[in-house]
Motif scaffolding. Structure first.
Motif, PDB file in Angstrom:
ATOM      1  N   THR A 170       0.858  -1.173   0.000  1.00 11.91           N
ATOM      2  CA  THR A 170       0.000   0.000   0.000  1.00 11.91           C
ATOM      3  C   THR A 170       0.903   1.235   0.000  1.00 11.91           C
ATOM      4  O   THR A 170       2.107   1.136   0.239  1.00 11.91           O
ATOM      5  CB  THR A 170      -0.893   0.043   1.259  1.00 11.91           C
ATOM      6  OG1 THR A 170      -0.053   0.208   2.417  1.00 11.91           O
ATOM      7  CG2 THR A 170      -1.735  -1.215   1.388  1.00 11.91           C
ATOM      8  N   ASP A 171       0.310   2.374  -0.245  1.00 10.29           N
ATOM      9  CA  ASP A 171       1.088   3.612  -0.217  1.00 10.29           C
ATOM     10  C   ASP A 171       1.745   3.812   1.142  1.00 10.29           C
ATOM     11  O   ASP A 171       2.902   4.209   1.226  1.00 10.29           O
ATOM     12  CB  ASP A 171       0.216   4.819  -0.548  1.00 10.29           C
ATOM     13  CG  ASP A 171      -0.204   4.863  -2.008  1.00 10.29           C
ATOM     14  OD1 ASP A 171       0.376   4.110  -2.821  1.00 10.29           O
ATOM     15  OD2 ASP A 171      -1.102   5.653  -2.341  1.00 10.29           O
ATOM     16  N   MET A 172       1.007   3.538   2.202  1.00 15.13           N
ATOM     17  CA  MET A 172       1.549   3.732   3.553  1.00 15.13           C
ATOM     18  C   MET A 172       2.692   2.750   3.828  1.00 15.13           C
ATOM     19  O   MET A 172       3.672   3.105   4.472  1.00 15.13           O
ATOM     20  CB  MET A 172       0.448   3.582   4.598  1.00 15.13           C
ATOM     21  CG  MET A 172      -0.554   4.727   4.585  1.00 15.13           C
ATOM     22  SD  MET A 172       0.203   6.376   4.676  1.00 15.13           S
ATOM     23  CE  MET A 172       0.894   6.339   6.306  1.00 15.13           C
ATOM     24  N   ARG A 198      22.275  13.554  -1.505  1.00 12.81           N
ATOM     25  CA  ARG A 198      21.439  13.615  -2.713  1.00 12.81           C
ATOM     26  C   ARG A 198      20.366  12.530  -2.675  1.00 12.81           C
ATOM     27  O   ARG A 198      19.199  12.779  -3.015  1.00 12.81           O
ATOM     28  CB  ARG A 198      22.293  13.462  -3.974  1.00 12.81           C
ATOM     29  CG  ARG A 198      22.991  14.731  -4.389  1.00 12.81           C
ATOM     30  CD  ARG A 198      23.565  14.628  -5.790  1.00 12.81           C
ATOM     31  NE  ARG A 198      24.684  13.700  -5.869  1.00 12.81           N
ATOM     32  CZ  ARG A 198      25.943  13.997  -5.590  1.00 12.81           C
ATOM     33  NH1 ARG A 198      26.256  15.211  -5.212  1.00 12.81           N
ATOM     34  NH2 ARG A 198      26.894  13.106  -5.697  1.00 12.81           N
ATOM     35  N   ILE A 199      20.749  11.339  -2.263  1.00 12.29           N
ATOM     36  CA  ILE A 199      19.790  10.235  -2.163  1.00 12.29           C
ATOM     37  C   ILE A 199      18.727  10.559  -1.122  1.00 12.29           C
ATOM     38  O   ILE A 199      17.521  10.368  -1.354  1.00 12.29           O
ATOM     39  CB  ILE A 199      20.511   8.913  -1.830  1.00 12.29           C
ATOM     40  CG1 ILE A 199      21.394   8.486  -3.004  1.00 12.29           C
ATOM     41  CG2 ILE A 199      19.507   7.820  -1.473  1.00 12.29           C
ATOM     42  CD1 ILE A 199      22.380   7.370  -2.671  1.00 12.29           C
ATOM     43  N   LEU A 200      19.170  11.055   0.042  1.00 16.43           N
ATOM     44  CA  LEU A 200      18.223  11.383   1.110  1.00 16.43           C
ATOM     45  C   LEU A 200      17.251  12.475   0.681  1.00 16.43           C
ATOM     46  O   LEU A 200      16.051  12.402   0.989  1.00 16.43           O
ATOM     47  CB  LEU A 200      18.972  11.792   2.374  1.00 16.43           C
ATOM     48  CG  LEU A 200      19.693  10.666   3.107  1.00 16.43           C
ATOM     49  CD1 LEU A 200      20.532  11.222   4.249  1.00 16.43           C
ATOM     50  CD2 LEU A 200      18.711   9.631   3.616  1.00 16.43           C
ATOM     51  N   GLU A 201      17.719  13.465  -0.028  1.00 14.26           N
ATOM     52  CA  GLU A 201      16.835  14.530  -0.518  1.00 14.26           C
ATOM     53  C   GLU A 201      15.755  13.950  -1.424  1.00 14.26           C
ATOM     54  O   GLU A 201      14.585  14.317  -1.314  1.00 14.26           O
ATOM     55  CB  GLU A 201      17.634  15.591  -1.256  1.00 14.26           C
ATOM     56  CG  GLU A 201      18.451  16.481  -0.355  1.00 14.26           C
ATOM     57  CD  GLU A 201      19.341  17.441  -1.119  1.00 14.26           C
ATOM     58  OE1 GLU A 201      19.195  17.581  -2.355  1.00 14.26           O
ATOM     59  OE2 GLU A 201      20.204  18.066  -0.479  1.00 14.26           O
ATOM     60  N   ARG A 202      16.147  13.069  -2.313  1.00 15.84           N
ATOM     61  CA  ARG A 202      15.190  12.446  -3.231  1.00 15.84           C
ATOM     62  C   ARG A 202      14.165  11.598  -2.465  1.00 15.84           C
ATOM     63  O   ARG A 202      12.955  11.674  -2.722  1.00 15.84           O
ATOM     64  CB  ARG A 202      15.941  11.606  -4.267  1.00 15.84           C
ATOM     65  CG  ARG A 202      15.076  11.141  -5.404  1.00 15.84           C
ATOM     66  CD  ARG A 202      15.864  10.408  -6.479  1.00 15.84           C
ATOM     67  NE  ARG A 202      16.425   9.171  -5.970  1.00 15.84           N
ATOM     68  CZ  ARG A 202      17.726   8.889  -5.874  1.00 15.84           C
ATOM     69  NH1 ARG A 202      18.625   9.757  -6.271  1.00 15.84           N
ATOM     70  NH2 ARG A 202      18.136   7.731  -5.406  1.00 15.84           N
ATOM     71  N   LEU A 203      14.647  10.812  -1.492  1.00 15.80           N
ATOM     72  CA  LEU A 203      13.744   9.969  -0.711  1.00 15.80           C
ATOM     73  C   LEU A 203      12.781  10.819   0.118  1.00 15.80           C
ATOM     74  O   LEU A 203      11.577  10.526   0.170  1.00 15.80           O
ATOM     75  CB  LEU A 203      14.539   9.035   0.198  1.00 15.80           C
ATOM     76  CG  LEU A 203      15.345   7.934  -0.505  1.00 15.80           C
ATOM     77  CD1 LEU A 203      16.246   7.235   0.489  1.00 15.80           C
ATOM     78  CD2 LEU A 203      14.425   6.947  -1.191  1.00 15.80           C
ATOM     79  N   ARG A 204      13.299  11.852   0.755  1.00 16.10           N
ATOM     80  CA  ARG A 204      12.443  12.726   1.577  1.00 16.10           C
ATOM     81  C   ARG A 204      11.394  13.429   0.731  1.00 16.10           C
ATOM     82  O   ARG A 204      10.249  13.601   1.152  1.00 16.10           O
ATOM     83  CB  ARG A 204      13.293  13.739   2.329  1.00 16.10           C
ATOM     84  CG  ARG A 204      14.093  13.112   3.449  1.00 16.10           C
ATOM     85  CD  ARG A 204      14.909  14.148   4.186  1.00 16.10           C
ATOM     86  NE  ARG A 204      15.740  13.515   5.206  1.00 16.10           N
ATOM     87  CZ  ARG A 204      17.041  13.677   5.331  1.00 16.10           C
ATOM     88  NH1 ARG A 204      17.699  14.463   4.492  1.00 16.10           N
ATOM     89  NH2 ARG A 204      17.708  13.054   6.285  1.00 16.10           N
ATOM     90  N   ALA A 205      11.765  13.840  -0.473  1.00 15.16           N
ATOM     91  CA  ALA A 205      10.797  14.483  -1.377  1.00 15.16           C
ATOM     92  C   ALA A 205       9.676  13.513  -1.729  1.00 15.16           C
ATOM     93  O   ALA A 205       8.504  13.898  -1.792  1.00 15.16           O
ATOM     94  CB  ALA A 205      11.495  14.984  -2.641  1.00 15.16           C
ATOM     95  N   ILE A 218       8.666  10.968   0.138  1.00 17.72           N
ATOM     96  CA  ILE A 218       7.889  10.754   1.354  1.00 17.72           C
ATOM     97  C   ILE A 218       6.924  11.925   1.581  1.00 17.72           C
ATOM     98  O   ILE A 218       5.772  11.710   1.972  1.00 17.72           O
ATOM     99  CB  ILE A 218       8.824  10.582   2.584  1.00 17.72           C
ATOM    100  CG1 ILE A 218       9.563   9.232   2.476  1.00 17.72           C
ATOM    101  CG2 ILE A 218       8.042  10.689   3.883  1.00 17.72           C
ATOM    102  CD1 ILE A 218      10.693   9.067   3.484  1.00 17.72           C
ATOM    103  N   GLU A 219       7.378  13.121   1.324  1.00 13.91           N
ATOM    104  CA  GLU A 219       6.582  14.307   1.602  1.00 13.91           C
ATOM    105  C   GLU A 219       5.525  14.593   0.543  1.00 13.91           C
ATOM    106  O   GLU A 219       4.618  15.380   0.787  1.00 13.91           O
ATOM    107  CB  GLU A 219       7.491  15.527   1.754  1.00 13.91           C
ATOM    108  CG  GLU A 219       8.381  15.434   2.980  1.00 13.91           C
ATOM    109  CD  GLU A 219       9.447  16.499   3.030  1.00 13.91           C
ATOM    110  OE1 GLU A 219       9.474  17.379   2.146  1.00 13.91           O
ATOM    111  OE2 GLU A 219      10.276  16.451   3.964  1.00 13.91           O
ATOM    112  N   SER A 220       5.622  13.976  -0.603  1.00 15.62           N
ATOM    113  CA  SER A 220       4.654  14.261  -1.670  1.00 15.62           C
ATOM    114  C   SER A 220       3.358  13.503  -1.502  1.00 15.62           C
ATOM    115  O   SER A 220       3.178  12.651  -0.727  1.00 15.62           O
ATOM    116  CB  SER A 220       5.247  13.962  -3.023  1.00 15.62           C
ATOM    117  OG  SER A 220       5.546  12.592  -3.176  1.00 15.62           O
TER     118      SER A 220
END
Length: 54
Positions: free
Chosen positions: A10-12, A43-50, A52-54
């Motif tokens: 699931t998304d969650m 750079r990887i963390l920024e992409r992952l956090r983005a 997660i936040e979307s």
């Protein structure tokens, strides 16, 4: 629960998985890495956090 033969998250569940990956990278970074590795991890963390936040 009816079995449909589909396998997936699931998304969650996906977001929770990504949070785990972020925690793994942060733990690795805290152990001490080269400056180049630090930049790549960030750079990887920024992409992952983005994601997660979307």
């Amino acid at each position: 629960m009816e079995e449909t033969g589909e396998i997936g998250m699931t998304d969650m569940q996906y977001i929770d998985h990504l949070r785990g990956v972020v925690a793994d990278f942060e733990r690795i970074r805290a152990l001490g890495v080269s400056e180049e590795a630090e930049e790549e991890i960030e750079r990887i963390l920024e992409r992952l956090r983005a994601t997660i936040e979307s």
